[in-house]
Every structure is written in structure tokens, then in C-alpha cells.
Design a protein around this motif. Structure first.
Motif: not given
Lengths: 151, 151
Positions: A68-69, A139-141, A143-145, A148, A150, B24-25, B27, B128-129
DNA sequence: AGATTTTAAGTGTATATGCAAATAACAACC
DNA sequence: GGTTGTTATTTGCATATACACTTAAAATCT
């Protein structure tokens, strides 16, 4: 100007800052879900954790935080509140440091009862933000996963 | 299933909930800006308000809240903290109820000094996004501004 | 085995956020 | 002009969030 050579100005921040917009949309959206969920006595922040717990089964805080970051200290307090409400329960672990938790019977009941309210909020937000935003958010989610980790 | 006829399930929430992803994004992005701004002793939440204050000139709390979709009580506390730091100052008003505020000299200095850190964070987040997410975020923000007037 | 390092989680402190209620000042009405 | 209603802001309370530090337990190293 989006020209990286030039120095940014205060006007640029006002006109372009991603955090301003993202945080504003986040406030509006959170309020829509929280309004819908209010009769059930749960907020979307906790519902998120409950749903993730349902999916992951017994899970350690650190593992949940990676998914969940979320900072571990943040989760620690959230877990304590939800445990106090009887929605999750701590399970034993071989590793004495670990405090894995899982959804309780009451927690699952709560989630089941919350589904209609969630659906209403979800549809309201989808209409508000538009399907293209939702697609890009997905899509952004991803990429974040991937990017980063974390620690 | 995204079928509105069918009842949602817990798995649907886990797979589709917009709030989960957006929060999440939010945060992750907030942390990136806050990390960059930490040496300056300001967080992106306050920088947002300072920039809006710079743009609007002397402004009443209620007006600022409409623009930012912020609860008035939230702004009230934020203003107090920033006033205590000397970044904003209260200005008199004919209406005895109103407490308009504006950026102070020190507040403007802070913003100027924060610009390079903001640019770094902004670029990091854009990368990132992805530009498509940023475009859709801008469109969604406009829709939110037009739709929910936030009394 | 004992000392050191690493890992997992909780605590102290501070900010951010919103709802409900209180306060204070203005406006409107009769 | 005094009562009533409305508006602007603050306060009380609760949750969400993260950083720095602490504590406890496991792992590693010699």
C-alpha cells in the motif's frame, strides 16, 4: 514554462504543480467515499486496509505497507483502531517480532454490508473524473508499484 | 465485473477501487515533494496554500477553501501554523467576521528559495506517473472545479 | 556461545484532514 | 430598533499520515 532550462517561477507552480491537483482530487474523492460509508461507521482509508487484508489473508504489517506504500507507523495505528473495533485480529507467528493480522468474522460482515455504499461512491467518482482518468490512474499505479519498491 | 446490474464483491473492490489507487499515488507523490522540500522546513501541503495565497493576494479563508476544496477548519489550522512561522499575515477587513490573509515578505522569500526543490520533485513525479496521467489529471481537476462547487 | 548487526513493530511528536458544535458579526425582517 | 436568521471563522474531537527514535527479537559472524 515547462522548459527545464529555465528557472521555475511561483506562477509556474500555481499553474503546473502536480501535487496541488492530485491532493485536491484526493480530498474530493476521499470525501465522496467517506460520505457514502458514513452510515456504516467506516472510512475509505480503513476499508482499503480491510479489503487488502481480505485478499492477502494473514499478513504482516511490513508486507502490507509495501503493497500500500504506507508507512509502518501509520499502519500500526490503523491496525490498532480496527482491532479495537473487532474488524481484524492478530494471529500468532513463529517469528516473535511479527504481528500478522487477518480479517475477523465481523470485519468480513462489515465489508459485505459496505459493498452497496462503495458501489455508489465508485460510480459517482468514475462519472466525476471520467473513464480516461481512471485508465491512466491504473497505469500510473502499476508504474508506481514497479518503480518505487518502498523498502 | 463493472456491470452495474450485478452486486459488487470484495474482490471487485480490491481490483477496481479508485480511492485505493488515488490515495496510494497521493501518498507516494506527497512524500516525493516533502522529501525535496524538507531542507526548507516546509511541506507541499503548506507550499500549496502559500502559492495560492501569492496568486490571490489578500484572500478570505472561505474563498481559499472553495478554490482548494479544503475544509475551512483544516485551513484555519494551517493558516495559524504558517502565520506562526511568519510566512503569512492577517490583514484587516471591513467585515468584522472575516480574517483575510496574504503572503508576507518572508513567505515570498521562502517560496523563491523553494522553487529549485519543487522543480526537482515535479520532474521526478512527472517521470514516475507519465505525461498522459498528468494530462488526464489536469482534465479531471477542471471537471472537479466545475462540477462540485463545494459551498 | 557471545557479540554485533539487521529486521519488525511500536511510541513520541507533528502536521493534515474533516465533522459537529460554538462564537461572533453581519443582515434582514417586522 | 430589537429579534431572528445567516455567514465567517474557530474549537473540540477523531482519524490519517510520516519521521525519528526506541524496543525486542532474530540472524550473522567470529
Amino acid at each position: 514554462m515547462t522548459n527545464p532550462e529555465a528557472n521555475a517561477t511561483i506562477d509556474d507552480v500555481a499553474a503546473e504543480c502536480i501535487a496541488v491537483r492530485l491532493r485536491m482530487v484526493n480530498r474530493v474523492v476521499t470525501n465522496i467515499y467517506d460520505d457514502a460509508l458514513r452510515p456504516l461507521g467506516v472510512k475509505v482509508s480503513q476499508m482499503n486496509i480491510l479489503v487488502a487484508t481480505a485478499k492477502l489473508g494473514p499478513v504482516r504489517p511490513a508486507e502490507m505497507c509495501k503493497r500500500l506504500h504506507l508507512d509502518v507507523s501509520t499502519l500500526s495505528r490503523n491496525v490498532e483502531r480496527m482491532r479495537a473495533r473487532g474488524w481484524i485480529e492478530i494471529v500468532p507467528d513463529d517469528d516473535g517480532r511479527a504481528q500478522p493480522f487477518q480479517l475477523s468474522r465481523e470485519g468480513e460482515n462489515l465489508l459485505q454490508e459496505a459493498l452497496p455504499a462503495w458501489s455508489r461512491a465508485q460510480e459517482q467518482v468514475r462519472t466525476l473524473l471520467g473513464p480516461r482518468f481512471v485508465n491512466e490512474l491504473n497505469r500510473a499505479t502499476k508504474r508506481v508499484r514497479e518503480t518505487t519498491a518502498k523498502q
